[in-house]
Design an enzyme around this catalytic site. Structure first.
Site, PDB file in Angstrom:
ATOM      1  N   HIS A 268       0.620  -1.140   0.026  1.00 22.85           N
ATOM      2  CA  HIS A 268       0.034   0.051   0.169  1.00 22.85           C
ATOM      3  C   HIS A 268       0.840   1.110  -0.141  1.00 22.85           C
ATOM      4  CE1 HIS A 268      -3.661   2.453   1.134  1.00 22.85           C
ATOM      5  NE2 HIS A 268      -2.841   3.021   1.936  1.00 22.85           N
ATOM      6  N   GLU A 269       1.767   1.254   0.886  1.00 19.59           N
ATOM      7  CA  GLU A 269       2.680   2.587   1.102  1.00 19.59           C
ATOM      8  C   GLU A 269       3.527   2.755  -0.260  1.00 19.59           C
ATOM      9  OE1 GLU A 269       1.713   4.647   2.904  1.00 19.59           O
ATOM     10  OE2 GLU A 269       0.544   3.296   4.406  1.00 19.59           O
TER      11      GLU A 269
ATOM     12  N   HIS B  39       1.771   4.564  -2.940  1.00 20.96           N
ATOM     13  CA  HIS B  39       1.799   5.920  -2.450  1.00 20.96           C
ATOM     14  C   HIS B  39       3.027   6.406  -2.994  1.00 20.96           C
ATOM     15  CE1 HIS B  39      -1.949   6.764  -0.317  1.00 20.96           C
ATOM     16  NE2 HIS B  39      -1.578   5.808   0.349  1.00 20.96           N
TER      17      HIS B  39
ATOM     18  N   GLU C  36      -4.772   7.678  -3.080  1.00 22.05           N
ATOM     19  CA  GLU C  36      -5.191   6.323  -2.576  1.00 22.05           C
ATOM     20  C   GLU C  36      -5.697   5.249  -3.652  1.00 22.05           C
ATOM     21  OE1 GLU C  36      -4.894   6.071   0.595  1.00 22.05           O
ATOM     22  OE2 GLU C  36      -6.068   4.323   1.232  1.00 22.05           O
TER      23      GLU C  36
HETATM   24 ZN    ZN Z   1      -3.235   5.258   1.872  1.00 24.83          ZN
END
Ligand code: ZN
Length: 500
Positions: free
Chosen positions: A265-266, A269, A295
């Site tokens: 997830h990170e 980003h 997101e």
């Molecule tokens: Zn996030």
């Protein structure tokens, strides 16, 4: 470009340097700093924030914007120069809408609110937080008046996090897919015993978890020459330039998911920020354009890629090599385990099927708070009733109900919808990617992520903040944000996982 435009760029770069130095202190605070450093760090961050604010609000900025505008007249809307002026002028105007005394009061109230909220949650006692939250809601309503709106006060609040988006648009998008989510979850609940995630809950050596997560995100294309991974309590990604974008993770010794999917997830980003065009780096255009688009990137890598069968066809043998105790687990069992649907009271633990329902609940309550239709005192009851109507379970305590999230204590009302919009955009962008590059799913199954990342770099990342989320989405997909693709994605996945 010469003259005033160049002078403006230099001025803005200096402000960006102050902001990025503050971000680096923030990263250090959350990953390295000893607890004793907190007070001094707070002063240092306040000084940097004040200097940055003074430089940006100086008349010099406005004069340079006006003069540079004359210089670049006639350049196209898409050009870096016209985009910089357009976005920075909007930043400048937004900043002046809130009076300095109001900003200071908001900062003070929300700083004091944080420990009060934490205490209320720890003691499971909403009454402790109620007077503070009442004050915050009053201030937030006041801020909506300062910021200005035409239809609903929530437009002003949402606009702080998702420029140009209106509450009515969000409501229409949410209303369009809420019934489909409620129906999907009910069908899954009827056959919930078909999937178990026991295989994910067993002892996993933390260093090895980290080693595997690093290999996965390096494979995705997260560039460790321009990034690094550290441990923290609440994982985040942060960047100081496109050439230094860092991620953090949290590892649990007996549960594989937080380190594995959290790191993906990170990294999603971070790859967005690493992909911004070099020419925009160090200017106010260097960074992601909105929280929802950001997101969409993290959720795409975490869920659409990271929880897909093609990905695990490639990755599971490698995971087994690191954790021999998974030797007997077949692809199908593992794929189902990582996609288990379990209604949870807690948003941050929610699976893909239930996640947006958590957001809709907050969005509805926030809209009504902003309009004065729901009183703060009634929030626990309202929360529990609505939660039960959506999820079929009633929160046993306010700590796992209305008090669970930090955002309201920080005055962040209008923020939550961006999480759900990011989910919708992740499917919408991914579908467009595979329409244009049909080999992407097969590439993922053979560990080749460069086709997807290259497409994202070209269509989304390199533009930085040049376009709003809506402009970007229309340029890429030919239409605005919609929920059709996300619902179709969930239906396909969970029909397979649960044999619906
Ligand atoms: Zn996030």
């Amino acid at each position: 470009m010469t003259g005033k435009y160049q002078e403006l760029v230099v001025h803005l770069q200096e402000i960006t340097n102050l902001n990025r130095a503050g971000a680096l202190l923030g990263w250090d605070q959350r990953t390295q700093m000893p607890p004793g450093g907190a007070a001094a760090r707070g002063r240092q961050l306040a000084t940097l924030a004040r200097l940055s604010h003074e430089m940006f609000t100086d008349e010099k900025t406005l004069h340079l914007l006006d003069d540079a505008a004359k210089e670049i007249e006639g350049l196209s809307y898409d050009s870096d120069q016209a985009s910089l002026l357009r976005v920075v002028r909007q930043d400048y105007e937004d900043l002046f809408k809130l009076p300095a005394a109001f900003v200071a009061e908001m900062a003070e109230v929300t700083t004091l609110a944080h420990p009060v909220w934490a205490q209320a949650r720890a003691e499971n006692n909403f009454a402790v937080f109620q007077p503070t939250l009442e004050r915050i809601v009053e201030l937030v309503k006041q801020s909506a008046e300062y910021l200005g709106y035409t239809d609903h006060p929530y437009d002003a609040l949402l606009g702080q996090f998702e420029r140009g988006m209106k509450a009515a648009e969000v409501k229409a998008i949410f209303d369009a897919h809420k019934p489909a989510l409620v129906d999907l979850i009910a069908r899954i609940r009827a056959v919930s015993s078909r999937v178990s995630d026991a295989v994910l809950h067993q002892p996993f050596d933390i260093d090895r978890q980290r080693q595997f997560a690093v290999e996965v995100v390096r494979g995705f294309g997260y560039d460790f020459n321009r990034g690094r991974l550290d441990e923290t309590v609440h994982p985040f990604a942060t960047g100081f330039s496109r050439d230094d974008v860092r991620i953090t993770t949290r590892s649990l010794p007996e549960f594989l998911n937080p380190a594995l999917f959290g790191t993906m997830h990170e990294a999603g980003h971070a790859m967005y920020e690493q992909g911004v065009a070099a020419e925009l780096d160090g200017t106010p255009l260097g960074g992601g354009t909105s929280l929802a688009v950001h997101e969409s990137q993290s959720r795409m890598w975490e869920n659409i890629v990271g929880r897909s069968k093609p990905f695990w066809a490639w990755a599971l043998p490698q995971l087994k090599a690191i954790f021999p105790q998974l030797g007997g687990v077949d692809l199908d069992t593992f794929y189902k385990a990582i996609n288990i649907v379990k209604p949870s009271y807690i948003r941050v633990e929610a699976d893909e099927a239930t996640y947006n329902l958590h957001i809709m609940l907050r969005f509805e309550l926030e809209m009504e708070l902003a309009a004065g239709k729901v009183k703060v005192a009634d929030l626990p009851q309202e929360w529990n009733d609505r939660f039960e109507a959506s999820f079929g379970i009633r929160p046993p305590t306010d700590a796992v109900g209305v008090l669970q999230d930090i955002h309201w204590s920080g005055g962040m009302i209008g923020y939550f919808p961006t999480y759900a919009l990011g989910n919708l955009l992740s499917a919408q962008y991914y579908n467009q990617a595979i329409r244009e590059v049909p080999s992407i799913p097969d590439d993922i199954a053979s560990g080749r992520f460069v086709t997807l990342l290259g497409w994202l770099n070209d269509r989304i990342h390199r533009h930085g903040r040049k376009f709003t989320a809506d402009e970007l989405t229309r340029r890429i997909t030919g239409e605005g944000i919609q929920s059709r693709d996300y619902i179709a994605y969930l239906e396909t996945k969970f029909t397979e996982v649960y044999g619906l």
